[in-house]
Design a protein around this motif. Structure first.
Motif, PDB file in Angstrom:
ATOM      1  N   LYS A   4     135.115  67.923  72.856  1.00 43.21           N
ATOM      2  CA  LYS A   4     135.598  66.732  72.423  1.00 43.21           C
ATOM      3  C   LYS A   4     137.097  68.110  73.083  1.00 43.21           C
ATOM      4  CE  LYS A   4     133.572  65.540  68.503  1.00 43.21           C
ATOM      5  NZ  LYS A   4     132.957  65.996  68.968  1.00 43.21           N
ATOM      6  N   THR A   5     138.166  67.659  73.993  1.00 39.69           N
ATOM      7  CA  THR A   5     139.049  67.834  74.521  1.00 39.69           C
ATOM      8  C   THR A   5     140.375  67.551  74.084  1.00 39.69           C
ATOM      9  OG1 THR A   5     137.296  68.404  76.111  1.00 39.69           O
ATOM     10  CG2 THR A   5     139.647  68.113  76.996  1.00 39.69           C
ATOM     11  N   LEU A   6     141.436  68.385  73.317  1.00 44.81           N
ATOM     12  CA  LEU A   6     142.339  68.405  73.533  1.00 44.81           C
ATOM     13  C   LEU A   6     143.325  68.881  74.537  1.00 44.81           C
ATOM     14  CD1 LEU A   6     144.600  67.675  70.873  1.00 44.81           C
ATOM     15  CD2 LEU A   6     145.234  70.698  70.134  1.00 44.81           C
ATOM     16  N   ILE A   7     144.228  67.821  75.103  1.00 50.80           N
ATOM     17  CA  ILE A   7     145.457  68.126  76.146  1.00 50.80           C
ATOM     18  C   ILE A   7     147.257  68.414  75.728  1.00 50.80           C
ATOM     19  CG2 ILE A   7     146.402  67.810  77.933  1.00 50.80           C
ATOM     20  CD1 ILE A   7     144.082  65.444  78.060  1.00 50.80           C
ATOM     21  N   VAL A   8     147.195  70.185  74.847  1.00 49.93           N
ATOM     22  CA  VAL A   8     148.613  70.747  74.829  1.00 49.93           C
ATOM     23  C   VAL A   8     150.029  70.205  75.905  1.00 49.93           C
ATOM     24  CG1 VAL A   8     149.616  71.694  73.971  1.00 49.93           C
ATOM     25  CG2 VAL A   8     147.891  71.842  72.650  1.00 49.93           C
ATOM     26  N   THR A  29     135.490  64.523  77.177  1.00 53.12           N
ATOM     27  CA  THR A  29     135.657  63.466  76.498  1.00 53.12           C
ATOM     28  C   THR A  29     136.682  63.967  75.653  1.00 53.12           C
ATOM     29  OG1 THR A  29     135.825  61.514  74.383  1.00 53.12           O
ATOM     30  CG2 THR A  29     134.797  63.657  73.879  1.00 53.12           C
ATOM     31  N   HIS A  30     137.795  62.814  75.715  1.00 61.30           N
ATOM     32  CA  HIS A  30     139.379  63.080  75.395  1.00 61.30           C
ATOM     33  C   HIS A  30     139.819  62.786  73.503  1.00 61.30           C
ATOM     34  CE1 HIS A  30     143.984  61.965  75.068  1.00 61.30           C
ATOM     35  NE2 HIS A  30     143.842  63.059  75.179  1.00 61.30           N
ATOM     36  N   VAL A  31     140.210  63.551  73.170  1.00 59.59           N
ATOM     37  CA  VAL A  31     140.171  63.812  71.122  1.00 59.59           C
ATOM     38  C   VAL A  31     141.342  62.910  71.059  1.00 59.59           C
ATOM     39  CG1 VAL A  31     138.658  64.592  70.684  1.00 59.59           C
ATOM     40  CG2 VAL A  31     140.216  66.064  70.761  1.00 59.59           C
ATOM     41  N   ALA A  32     142.797  63.373  72.028  1.00 57.18           N
ATOM     42  CA  ALA A  32     144.600  63.495  71.398  1.00 57.18           C
ATOM     43  C   ALA A  32     144.614  64.060  72.395  1.00 57.18           C
ATOM     44  CB  ALA A  32     144.826  64.408  70.510  1.00 57.18           C
ATOM     45  N   SER A  33     146.092  64.361  72.293  1.00 58.24           N
ATOM     46  CA  SER A  33     146.958  65.076  73.090  1.00 58.24           C
ATOM     47  C   SER A  33     148.360  64.914  72.640  1.00 58.24           C
ATOM     48  CB  SER A  33     147.632  64.116  74.240  1.00 58.24           C
ATOM     49  OG  SER A  33     146.544  63.822  75.523  1.00 58.24           O
ATOM     50  N   LEU A  34     148.086  66.487  72.389  1.00 57.22           N
ATOM     51  CA  LEU A  34     149.885  67.008  71.938  1.00 57.22           C
ATOM     52  C   LEU A  34     151.339  67.802  73.104  1.00 57.22           C
ATOM     53  CD1 LEU A  34     147.841  68.699  69.204  1.00 57.22           C
ATOM     54  CD2 LEU A  34     149.479  66.755  68.730  1.00 57.22           C
ATOM     55  N   SER A  35     152.679  67.424  72.741  1.00 56.65           N
ATOM     56  CA  SER A  35     153.558  67.407  73.051  1.00 56.65           C
ATOM     57  C   SER A  35     154.147  69.278  72.665  1.00 56.65           C
ATOM     58  CB  SER A  35     154.702  67.102  73.186  1.00 56.65           C
ATOM     59  OG  SER A  35     155.126  66.379  72.509  1.00 56.65           O
ATOM     60  N   ASP A  36     153.525  69.385  71.363  1.00 59.96           N
ATOM     61  CA  ASP A  36     154.367  70.118  70.795  1.00 59.96           C
ATOM     62  C   ASP A  36     153.181  71.423  70.354  1.00 59.96           C
ATOM     63  OD1 ASP A  36     155.479  72.268  69.143  1.00 59.96           O
ATOM     64  OD2 ASP A  36     156.649  71.264  68.475  1.00 59.96           O
ATOM     65  N   ALA A  37     153.080  72.783  71.315  1.00 63.20           N
ATOM     66  CA  ALA A  37     151.766  73.506  70.917  1.00 63.20           C
ATOM     67  C   ALA A  37     151.419  74.056  69.431  1.00 63.20           C
ATOM     68  CB  ALA A  37     152.334  74.465  72.228  1.00 63.20           C
TER      69      ALA A  37
ATOM     70  N   LEU B 305     153.104  64.055  64.990  1.00 61.22           N
ATOM     71  CA  LEU B 305     152.961  63.797  64.008  1.00 61.22           C
ATOM     72  C   LEU B 305     152.002  63.044  64.337  1.00 61.22           C
ATOM     73  CD1 LEU B 305     156.543  64.857  62.442  1.00 61.22           C
ATOM     74  CD2 LEU B 305     155.000  66.646  62.540  1.00 61.22           C
ATOM     75  N   LEU B 306     151.973  61.944  64.072  1.00 58.50           N
ATOM     76  CA  LEU B 306     151.506  60.362  64.382  1.00 58.50           C
ATOM     77  C   LEU B 306     150.005  61.021  64.948  1.00 58.50           C
ATOM     78  CD1 LEU B 306     153.880  57.799  65.451  1.00 58.50           C
ATOM     79  CD2 LEU B 306     153.159  58.047  62.888  1.00 58.50           C
ATOM     80  N   THR B 307     150.343  61.600  65.914  1.00 56.42           N
ATOM     81  CA  THR B 307     148.398  62.433  66.780  1.00 56.42           C
ATOM     82  C   THR B 307     147.687  62.508  65.856  1.00 56.42           C
ATOM     83  OG1 THR B 307     149.501  62.128  68.718  1.00 56.42           O
ATOM     84  CG2 THR B 307     147.421  63.101  68.129  1.00 56.42           C
TER      85      THR B 307
END
Lengths: 208, 418
Positions: A4-8, A29-37, B305-307
């Motif tokens: 499970k891979t998280l992309i920041v 597998t891609h679980v989520a992407s965040l823009s804020d660390a 936040l939604l994520t």
């Protein structure tokens, strides 16, 4: 079972690139992407994540390096790969110090990043030997010493030599000498031009 | 009646008076010499001569006309007086020589006065009525430079000293320091009177003042430089971001070029596997190019936040988050929202969270409401995340309220411009 891979990553283009690479891979597998660390730790504490592709410079000046440090402190089993395109001199050492598993300079080549991810999940630590070479005036960033790079980074604050010397626990005269050396090496005209150019090229970044 | 007819007692009294006068004159001449009143000193010496003449004349008369017994009262004193004169004059001459040497080699009140006048600092002493008691030449010069005239009363000038630093027309700058003393002044002989004396000292700080002014000018220049450097630094962050975007785009286009080359080669090839691979790569790149064509949206602060909320199974509704403009407040909002989402996920039955942002009276009001609180009507203890949130709110001089009744409500108020 895919990892499970998280992309920041706050930049849309690289983020989507990574998402495509990960989705195309059978091992990840891609679980989520965040823009804020700063939200990465909370996400990892509440949701299963095996691997994080973490940018250094994220949204609202949140530091990926500091987030990686916090995640490694509380969730050491999660593998973290720092990804960046910037040649900032201190990040590699800091990443090692914080226990980051791998460090990678961004390229468009999918195979390379996937290879790095696979090796990292196997327990290897992939670190570049050195930062990318960037021309600064008449020389490159590799022609500057560590102390000179430290002083150059402090110069981005706009503080005086005395204030820089106080922070680095050296004398103001030493700071002045190093700055003069750098100006002489690079062929630039003033300390302001030196600091501005180094910051613009990403050789030093006044960060977090 | 002639003098010689006086009885012996009279002669004795006369002789004593003469001697007393001589002694007085001696003391007075010493005093005048010490006081450097040379004219009076010379006069006191000269006054000895008529006294001597009077004594000699009287003595001569007495000796010529008196008997041996009466002569004794004048002859003996006469000789004593001669010896006395010799001794005193010798003493006077020696004193003069000695005192001359002594004055040259020792500090006296005259030396103090000389030094006082030669001081670069101006010094003025005046009494309660403003009358100058002592002033040196430097102070006279300074006051003339400031006032363009002599001062009759020190208070006229003292009242001008609103600030302690005064500049003259010649461009000199002086700093004045005043203090009060109490001294015993000799009124008469041994009678002393205690009086208040005010001291005013003027220091020439022209060089220091000029250096300060230059330093201020230099500092302002440096400040401007620093500000422009900081501005440049801020702009660099944007440049770095754009550079990353551009690098990604370049990489995609390079990849595209490689694909084009490979495709042109494979068109003539029979390798099915390679063709499939190239087709997949074309799909990926077209996808990337589609995304490249869409404009880079502005950062949307609620996406992450939604994520998070979706990941932990909480449904979040945001109202008016677009009102948030201040960077520090946005960071606070994200932190508070994160804590609220995680608290709702852990501690409440209803996995719904309403987040509302209001702007009233120059303050942001951030409300985080969950409809179903587990700890109804119980006091809320701030632990872990909420405690850290409280600290964050305090650092921005904001206030935070937490209520737990039928609803769990977290309210944060913070100034619009922090």
């Amino acid at each position: 079972m895919p990892y499970k891979t998280l992309i920041v990553e706050d930049q849309m283009m690289p983020r989507q690139l990574f998402e495509i690479f990960v989705k195309n891979s059978q091992e990840f597998t891609h679980v989520a992407s965040l823009s804020d660390a700063s939200l990465a730790l909370a996400y990892c504490q509440n949701l299963p994540v095996d691997l994080i592709l973490m940018d250094v410079y994220t949204a609202r000046n949140s530091s990926g390096l500091l987030a990686a440090r916090d995640i490694k402190a509380s969730l050491p089993n999660i593998k973290i790969i720092i990804v960046t395109s910037l040649a900032e001199y201190s990040w590699i050492e800091r990443a090692k110090k914080y226990g980051v598993d791998s460090f990678w300079y961004k390229e468009a080549n999918e195979e390379n990043i996937i290879e790095v991810m696979k090796k990292t999940m196997k327990g290897e630590h992939i670190y570049p030997n050195t930062t990318p070479v960037i021309k600064l005036g008449n020389v490159t960033n590799h022609d500057l010493t560590m102390r000179e790079l430290e002083i150059l980074k402090e110069m981005l604050t706009g503080d005086s030599n005395a204030e820089i010397a106080k922070r680095l626990c050296i004398s103001a005269g030493t700071v002045k000498r190093h700055i003069e050396n750098m100006i002489s090496k690079t062929g630039l005209h003033s300390r302001t031009e030196l600091a501005a150019e180094a910051g613009r090229l990403g050789i030093v970044i006044r960060d977090f | 009646m002639r003098l010689i007819d006086l009885p012996i007692l009279g002669i004795a009294i006369f002789t004593s008076i003469i001697f007393i006068l001589f002694a007085l004159l001696f003391v007075i001449s010493i005093y005048f010499y010490r006081s450097k009143k040379h004219l009076l000193f010379a006069l006191s010496i000269i006054l000895n001569i008529p006294l001597v003449l009077i004594f000699v004349c009287v003595s001569w008369e007495i000796c010529n006309n008196g008997n041996a017994f009466t002569n004794l009262f004048v002859i003996a004193p006469f000789y004593i007086y001669i010896i006395y004169l010799v001794v005193t004059f010798t003493f006077l001459v020696l004193s003069i020589i000695f005192l001359q040497k002594w004055y040259r080699n020792n500090i006296t009140s005259d030396s103090f006065m000389d030094a006082f006048d030669k001081m670069e600092e101006g010094v003025l002493y005046f009494d309660d009525d403003g009358i100058c008691l002592l002033i040196n030449s430097s102070m006279i010069t300074i006051l003339e430079g400031i006032l363009s005239h002599h001062i009759s009363n020190a208070y006229d000038f003292f009242d001008l000293l609103n600030n302690q630093i005064i500049s003259t027309k010649e461009g000199k700058t002086y700093k004045f320091i005043s203090s009060d003393l109490s001294i015993n002044r000799r009124e008469l002989f041994f009678i002393y009177k205690k009086i208040n004396v005010h001291e005013l000292i003027a220091f020439d700080i022209t060089d220091l003042s000029n250096a300060n002014k230059q330093l201020q000018i230099d500092n302002e220049k440096i400040l401007l430089h620093n500000q422009s450097l900081m501005e440049y630094n801020k702009n660099m962050q944007n440049i770095i971001r754009n550079k990353e975007i551009l690098s990604a785009k370049i990489r995609i286009h390079d990849e595209m070029n490689n694909l084009l080359l490979k495709t042109s080669y494979l068109l003539t090839s029979d390798d099915i596997k390679e063709k499939k691979e190239i087709l997949n790569k074309w799909k990926k790149n077209i996808l990337l190019l589609c995304k490249e064509a869409t404009s880079e949206n502005e950062e949307n602060i609620i996406d992450d936040l939604l994520t998070l909320a979706n990941g932990v199974g909480v449904s979040v509704t945001f109202h008016n988050y677009q009102l948030l403009k201040n960077e520090e407040v946005i960071k606070l909002f994200i932190y508070a929202a994160k804590e609220s989402i995680l608290n709702v996920a852990k501690h409440t039955k209803s996995k719904e969270l309403n987040i509302d942002v209001k702007l009233e009276n120059g303050k942001y009001c951030l409300c985080f409401i969950n409809e179903n609180s587990l700890n109804k009507n119980k006091p809320v203890s701030l632990g872990g995340g909420l405690k850290e949130l409280q600290r964050h709110v305090n650092s921005l001089n904001g206030i935070m309220f937490v209520e737990s009744n039928d609803q769990f409500i977290l309210t944060i108020e913070v100034d619009y411009a922090v």
